[in-house]
Design a protein around this motif. Structure first.
Motif, short mmCIF file in Angstrom:
data_model
loop_
_atom_site.label_atom_id
_atom_site.label_comp_id
_atom_site.label_asym_id
_atom_site.label_seq_id
_atom_site.Cartn_x
_atom_site.Cartn_y
_atom_site.Cartn_z
N LEU A 175 10.75 1.42 -8.75
CA LEU A 175 9.70 1.34 -7.73
C LEU A 175 8.31 1.60 -8.29
O LEU A 175 7.39 0.81 -8.04
CB LEU A 175 10.02 2.30 -6.58
CG LEU A 175 9.01 2.27 -5.42
CD1 LEU A 175 8.96 0.89 -4.78
CD2 LEU A 175 9.36 3.33 -4.37
N GLN A 212 16.72 2.68 -8.66
CA GLN A 212 15.62 2.37 -7.75
C GLN A 212 14.42 3.29 -7.98
O GLN A 212 13.27 2.84 -7.94
CB GLN A 212 16.11 2.51 -6.31
CG GLN A 212 17.18 1.51 -5.91
CD GLN A 212 17.67 1.73 -4.50
OE1 GLN A 212 17.01 2.37 -3.69
NE2 GLN A 212 18.86 1.20 -4.19
N ALA A 251 14.37 -2.51 -0.59
CA ALA A 251 13.80 -3.73 -1.17
C ALA A 251 13.95 -3.73 -2.69
O ALA A 251 14.30 -4.75 -3.30
CB ALA A 251 12.33 -3.85 -0.78
N THR A 252 13.72 -2.57 -3.30
CA THR A 252 13.85 -2.45 -4.75
C THR A 252 15.30 -2.65 -5.18
O THR A 252 15.58 -3.30 -6.19
CB THR A 252 13.36 -1.07 -5.21
OG1 THR A 252 12.01 -0.88 -4.76
CG2 THR A 252 13.37 -0.97 -6.72
N PRO A 304 7.26 -6.25 0.36
CA PRO A 304 7.56 -4.99 1.05
C PRO A 304 7.64 -3.79 0.10
O PRO A 304 7.13 -2.72 0.43
CB PRO A 304 8.92 -5.27 1.71
CG PRO A 304 9.01 -6.74 1.82
CD PRO A 304 8.26 -7.29 0.65
N ALA A 305 8.27 -3.98 -1.05
CA ALA A 305 8.38 -2.87 -2.00
C ALA A 305 7.00 -2.44 -2.50
O ALA A 305 6.71 -1.24 -2.59
CB ALA A 305 9.27 -3.28 -3.17
N THR A 306 6.14 -3.41 -2.81
CA THR A 306 4.81 -3.09 -3.31
C THR A 306 3.96 -2.39 -2.26
O THR A 306 3.34 -1.35 -2.52
CB THR A 306 4.10 -4.37 -3.78
OG1 THR A 306 4.89 -4.99 -4.81
CG2 THR A 306 2.73 -4.06 -4.35
N VAL A 352 5.09 -1.13 -8.27
CA VAL A 352 3.86 -0.84 -7.53
C VAL A 352 2.67 -0.71 -8.46
O VAL A 352 1.63 -1.37 -8.26
CB VAL A 352 4.04 0.44 -6.69
CG1 VAL A 352 2.75 0.76 -5.93
CG2 VAL A 352 5.19 0.29 -5.72
N LEU A 380 4.87 -0.86 0.65
CA LEU A 380 5.40 0.44 1.05
C LEU A 380 5.23 1.46 -0.07
O LEU A 380 4.92 2.63 0.18
CB LEU A 380 6.88 0.31 1.41
CG LEU A 380 7.19 -0.38 2.75
CD1 LEU A 380 8.67 -0.68 2.87
CD2 LEU A 380 6.71 0.49 3.91
N GLY A 381 5.42 1.02 -1.31
CA GLY A 381 5.24 1.94 -2.44
C GLY A 381 3.81 2.43 -2.55
O GLY A 381 3.57 3.60 -2.85
N VAL A 401 9.66 6.05 1.66
CA VAL A 401 10.10 5.45 0.42
C VAL A 401 11.50 4.84 0.54
O VAL A 401 11.87 3.98 -0.28
CB VAL A 401 10.08 6.50 -0.73
CG1 VAL A 401 11.36 7.34 -0.73
CG2 VAL A 401 9.90 5.82 -2.08
N ALA A 445 11.43 1.13 1.07
CA ALA A 445 10.97 0.55 -0.20
C ALA A 445 12.11 0.53 -1.21
O ALA A 445 12.24 -0.40 -2.01
CB ALA A 445 9.79 1.35 -0.74
#
Length: 824
Positions: free
Chosen positions: A257, A253, A480-481, A451-453, A261, A455-456, A474, A477
């Motif tokens: 991440l 992860q 999600a990753t 969400p990952a993008t 991002v 939050l990252g 993180v 995030a």
């Protein structure tokens, strides 16, 4: 190419979620807003397509050819404007003028850049393959070259740069020439775009079609002359903060991440990268319009909540996209996305719905004119085709599917299917395969991308201010990753997920013939049902019947020679879910894939026969997600200086992993499950005579005799003539299975093979390797002795099983006609 939603245009006026990819930011779909708008889109589409083709062709031609094409098309545009009257054919007349005019402009741009790249002091140095000292400005992040040696090879990078002076002192010449630096050493990793460095190296010509004055093979470390610009320094700090905050996440992860991002894949796990490629998710690692859509959509949502007017929302969206682009670095894909996002934001601010196809065409036209080498970029082509598919195909497919399912489900399926269908011709040209698995993979991974993008990106902004808070942010995030990683891992191995297809122009022509046939089949209900039944039967046969007929892994396997290319990786059964690994091959991804296919989750012992990269380079793959008990290596002082150096680096890597390292000693033995392993080498009293470099290390290989109830095998590493003769002199144990030394090299002792009494031989070798392995003389000797030869390059993984009290070899795939026998 990320699955998203298609923008609703026409009914509500402005769009609320501008997207840099031309893809949607909100559920709904694109409506046809009239013939005039369609004609407007076509007027931009034709010049964009013509310009792309012109640039694609002329990039591989001399500058004079581009100049001639520019002149002819400009004359043609002028002739049409003067000679053809504007009347009822005004639309066609204007379209022809636009196509010819844009073609002339692009041809002139390409000719100018080809001439600039092929002339001047740097091009002259490249033509003479001369060495020189140069000052250069780094223009993009150093890109690490894939290392087949894992942690045992010096880090290598490709660094895009611009040479601004050549020579020293009074002989210094000032200029500006784009180059590509090929460098090695960890000190290059930290360089940022806009930094000025002094380098020394040998200049060489670039590949045809590249707008580069030269490629430079750099010697040594760079001498940094100046720091990065403030914006690059800020971007570097934000990217570094994201990496530091992600350290609290599991390894897979924390590596993925930053890639999701801002496209930073410097720490990405090789296996995750391979899974993404197989599952059709690699586009997630390239910063594109989808990233900007998430960021801009969040900014617009906040502005709408605050009650700001449309113009203010547009300003905020553009500001967010510009800020994100600085952090992600303005690469061509980011620039394209930013331009598309800007068009969408302007449409939002003015309250007018945008024409996605027209905006995409205008963006392509502008980028091809200013950056013509994009015409040969597969990444650029994938991005444009995916966006076009979402804009053109997705609305129609969504409307058809909406009659059979909820609109949101129809939207998601239509977008993923349309994007994949549109990029299929490009994928065929690139790799010669079709990837239907990409549709379900994108559908499953899509909800976690935003969400990952988002939050990252927030973590990247917060980390330089408060690392502790960033590490808290993180973690969601990372969840999600982690979901995306699981999706990639499971879909990458699906049956019929990737279908072989001829590559290049041949494959493209076959695809062009197959598509109309498929459309014809799908239009007729009865034929469609028959085709669906046939496909369902094929899938059922592959997923259910095939494993029953040709089960893999074979039940009760004892030994497996993994197909890892030009290298060795062997698995010795050590009980359910356990195996002793003898060598790790050159590639972490391939050895991990082999271990996964055999269901191995625990490795009580790793035996590394000798520290050559084709035997230890894939060690990372053995450790991936598995408990490793200890590692057995050849003793120090048994090889040459290079072997000693690699042995030291191997020991340092094992110490970092906190894994016990043992030195092999003849006579040592272990019992794991059904297997009893006994060390009978290395032989330390031999010295190679007349052998090539590395023979001393080969002769120091750990040699292991493995015994089972049904028979035995000799795993001989890379021992050559001298060590084979010495083992024979000491008294060689017999074995039914022989792992042929050194991939079937021609340096062997015939008496060694004869004394073994083997019935079958395993040769771990890469297809079409540069070493001539296996040697014809080696194969002839084995055949003359009545030994059945099995090769990983012909048959893939090779498994040794207990077949009624005798050992038998089962290949994962049949050898081609004329190849080795496939079974004892």
């Amino acid at each position: 190419m990320r699955a998203g939603s298609v923008v609703e245009a026409g009914r509500a006026g402005a769009t609320e979620s501008p997207d840099g990819s031309g893809a949607p930011g909100k559920a709904g779909g694109v409506r046809d807003s009239g013939k005039g708008r369609g004609a407007h889109a076509a007027h931009l589409l034709l010049p964009a397509a013509a310009s792309w083709v012109i640039a694609l062709v002329l990039l591989g031609c001399p500058a004079a050819t581009g100049a001639v094409v520019a002149g002819l098309t400009a004359v043609g545009a002028l002739a049409v404007a003067v000679l053809v009257r504007a009347g009822r054919t005004a639309g066609r007349r204007n379209a022809v003028i636009a196509v010819l005019g844009c073609a002339a402009a692009v041809a002139g741009s390409v000719a100018f850049r080809v001439h600039a790249a092929g002339t001047g002091p740097v091009a002259e140095l490249a033509g003479r393959h001369a060495s020189a000292v140069a000052e250069a400005v780094v223009t993009d992040d150093p890109r690490e070259v894939a290392r087949r040696g894992g942690p045992f090879r010096r880090e290598s990078f490709v660094v895009p740069a611009r040479v601004e002076s050549v020579g020293t002192g009074a002989d210094r010449v000032r200029l500006r020439a784009p180059v590509l630096l090929f460098v090695s050493g960890a000190e290059w990793r930290s360089l940022l775009p806009s930094q000025r460095v002094e380098v020394s190296g040998r200049f060489g010509p670039a590949d045809p079609g590249e707008l580069l004055a030269a490629v430079v093979l750099v010697r040594g470390a760079p001498r940094v002359l100046s720091g990065p610009s403030w914006e690059q320094r800020a971007a570097g700090a934000l990217r570094s903060g994201l990496r530091k905050a992600a350290e609290v996440l599991p390894p897979a992860q924390r590596g993925l991440l930053p890639g999701l991002v801002v496209g930073d894949v410097s720490r990405m796990d090789d296996q995750v990268r391979a899974d993404f490629k197989a599952a059709g998710l690699s586009h997630l690692l390239a910063v594109s319009g989808a990233n900007l859509a998430v960021v801009a959509g969040a900014a617009v949502a906040m502005a709408r909540t605050a009650g700001l007017p449309l113009a203010a929302r547009a300003v905020l969206a553009i500001s967010a996209m510009v800020a994100f682009s600085i952090v992600a670095r303005p690469s061509p894909s980011v620039l394209r996305a930013l331009l598309m996002g800007g068009v969408a934001a302007v449409a939002l601010g003015t309250g007018r719905s945008r024409d996605g196809v027209a905006a995409l065409s205008a963006t392509v036209l502008g980028l091809i004119f200013f950056v013509p080498d994009l015409a040969r970029s597969y990444g650029f082509a994938l991005s444009v085709f995916a966006t076009a598919g979402i804009l053109v195909l997705a609305p129609r497919w969504r409307d058809r599917l909406s009659a059979r399912m909820p609109r949101w489900a129809a939207e998601a399926i239509a977008v993923a299917a349309a994007a994949q269908a549109a990029v299929t011709p490009v994928l065929v040209l690139m790799s010669g395969q079709l990837a239907p698995v990409a549709i379900p993979a994108n559908l499953l991974a899509g909800p976690a991308v935003a969400p990952a993008t988002l939050l990252g990106f927030v973590v990247a902004l917060v980390a330089p201010l408060h690392l502790g808070l960033a590490q808290l942010l993180v973690r969601p995030a990372g969840l999600a990753t982690g979901w995306i990683i699981e999706v990639a891992g499971h879909t990458a191995g699906l049956p019929l997920g990737v279908l072989p297809w001829p590559g290049g122009v041949t494959g493209l022509l076959l695809l062009a013939a197959a598509v109309p046939l498929a459309v014809l089949v799908l239009r007729h209900r009865r034929i469609r049902l028959i085709a669906l039944a046939a496909v369902a039967g094929l899938v059922l046969a592959v997923t259910v019947a095939a494993p029953i007929v040709a089960r893999w892994p074979p039940r009760g396997w004892l030994l497996v020679a993994c197909d890892v290319g030009q290298g060795d990786a062997l698995l010795v059964a050590a009980g359910p879910g356990r195996a002793v690994v003898v060598d790790a091959g050159p590639d972490p991804v391939r050895v991990d894939r082999c271990l996964r296919s055999m269901g191995v989750g625990e490795v009580p012992l790793v035996i590394l026969t000798h520290p050559h990269l084709d035997h230890v380079g894939g060690l990372d793959g053995v450790f991936r997600g598995r408990a490793v008990g200890a590692v057995l290596v050849t003793p120090r002082g048994t090889g040459d200086d290079a072997g000693e150096h690699e042995g030291v680096r191997l020991s340092e890597d094992l110490a970092r992993r906190r894994v016990v390292e043992w030195a092999a000693s003849p006579g040592a033995s272990w019992r794991f499950g059904p297997s009893e392993l006994t060390v009978i080498g290395p032989v330390t009293e031999v010295s190679p005579t007349g052998a090539g470099k590395g023979a001393a290390v080969n002769n120091a290989s750990v040699v292991v005799h493995v015994r089972w109830a049904a028979g035995s095998a000799l795993l001989s590493g890379d021992i050559e003539t001298e060590a084979q003769a010495e083992l024979l002199r000491r008294g060689l144990p017999r074995a039914e299975i022989l792992k042929v030394p050194h991939h079937g090299s021609g340096r062997y002792d015939p008496a060694f093979f004869a004394a073994m009494g083997a019935r079958a031989a395993l040769i771990s070798v890469g297809a079409d390797n540069d070493y001539g392995h296996p040697a014809p003389s080696t194969l002839a000797t084995l055949y003359r002795l009545g030994v059945r030869v099995h090769r990983t390059d012909l048959s893939g993984d090779l498994a040794v099983v207990d077949s009624g009290g005798a050992l038998s070899v089962i290949p994962r795939r049949s050898a081609p006609a004329g190849g080795a026998p496939v079974r004892d």
